[in-house]
Design a protein around this motif. Sequence first.
Motif, mmCIF file in Angstrom:
data_model
loop_
_atom_site.group_PDB
_atom_site.id
_atom_site.type_symbol
_atom_site.label_atom_id
_atom_site.label_comp_id
_atom_site.label_asym_id
_atom_site.label_seq_id
_atom_site.Cartn_x
_atom_site.Cartn_y
_atom_site.Cartn_z
ATOM 1 N N UNK A 75 47.522 48.627 40.222
ATOM 2 C CA UNK A 75 46.136 48.968 39.920
ATOM 3 C C UNK A 75 46.045 49.769 38.619
ATOM 4 N N UNK A 76 46.923 50.755 38.471
ATOM 5 C CA UNK A 76 46.898 51.587 37.269
ATOM 6 C C UNK A 76 47.164 50.758 36.014
ATOM 7 N N UNK A 77 48.119 49.827 36.094
ATOM 8 C CA UNK A 77 48.402 48.956 34.948
ATOM 9 C C UNK A 77 47.189 48.077 34.635
ATOM 10 N N UNK A 80 44.225 49.669 32.882
ATOM 11 C CA UNK A 80 44.429 49.938 31.456
ATOM 12 C C UNK A 80 44.601 48.654 30.644
ATOM 13 N N UNK A 81 44.416 47.494 31.294
ATOM 14 C CA UNK A 81 44.488 46.221 30.592
ATOM 15 C C UNK A 81 45.897 45.659 30.456
ATOM 16 N N UNK A 82 46.831 46.152 31.256
ATOM 17 C CA UNK A 82 48.208 45.660 31.203
ATOM 18 C C UNK A 82 48.510 44.807 32.413
ATOM 19 N N UNK A 83 49.434 43.865 32.233
ATOM 20 C CA UNK A 83 49.931 43.058 33.337
ATOM 21 C C UNK A 83 51.242 43.659 33.812
ATOM 22 N N UNK A 84 51.539 43.479 35.067
ATOM 23 C CA UNK A 84 52.763 44.015 35.646
ATOM 24 C C UNK A 84 53.573 42.841 36.182
ATOM 25 N N UNK A 120 30.135 32.642 40.442
ATOM 26 C CA UNK A 120 31.255 33.446 40.948
ATOM 27 C C UNK A 120 31.237 34.798 40.259
ATOM 28 N N UNK A 121 31.755 35.801 40.947
ATOM 29 C CA UNK A 121 31.782 37.156 40.392
ATOM 30 C C UNK A 121 32.822 37.260 39.283
ATOM 31 N N UNK A 122 32.455 37.926 38.210
ATOM 32 C CA UNK A 122 33.331 38.098 37.056
ATOM 33 C C UNK A 122 34.571 38.897 37.440
ATOM 34 N N UNK A 123 34.376 39.990 38.181
ATOM 35 C CA UNK A 123 35.491 40.867 38.531
ATOM 36 C C UNK A 123 36.530 40.136 39.394
ATOM 37 N N UNK A 124 36.061 39.399 40.374
ATOM 38 C CA UNK A 124 36.972 38.660 41.255
ATOM 39 C C UNK A 124 37.708 37.567 40.473
ATOM 40 N N UNK A 125 37.025 36.885 39.582
ATOM 41 C CA UNK A 125 37.647 35.849 38.756
ATOM 42 C C UNK A 125 38.693 36.458 37.839
ATOM 43 N N UNK A 126 38.354 37.579 37.211
ATOM 44 C CA UNK A 126 39.304 38.275 36.343
ATOM 45 C C UNK A 126 40.559 38.679 37.105
ATOM 46 N N UNK A 127 40.378 39.208 38.314
ATOM 47 C CA UNK A 127 41.522 39.630 39.124
ATOM 48 C C UNK A 127 42.424 38.455 39.485
#
Length: 164
Positions: A75-77, A80-84, A120-127
Amino acid sequence: MPRINWKKHYPHSLRHALQLTKEYGKQRRLSVERIADQLGKSSDSLYKYLSDASMPVNQLIAFESVCGAPIVTQYLAHSQGYLLVPMPTGRKAEHLELSELNIFANEALIALARCYEGSAEVEQTRDRLMKLIEELAYQREEVNHQRQPDLGDLAMRNGEEVIR
């Protein structure tokens, strides 16, 4: 309580990430008391950390390690816009694992198309897209790892190194 599909579950706040980590631990048959005991804390203090989202950073890695999931770190990554991407293990993916990845990729692309249509929701699609990119990056590193043997893959035969 139904089992959570962890590949499709995304925390949207620090509190939610802490709660999901606790739930993951509970699915592994760990009680909150047991988690708190392994952290050297009381269950009351652990509940306080979870409700206030105020867990000290020096306890976070131990908490995730006891529960078995780096959900808060992820979540923290992401926040901040980072992938883990997990470190590759050199293990070849099984057909079922690749089939599940294919299904997830199709679901993510369908969500993307629906997002562009406005249904569709933007946040869910982004996730979903972030999780898909992470899964694909992990598989990419596993493929790269196949070309490079681990030290455990080296054996000696007649004084020569042989790759198993």
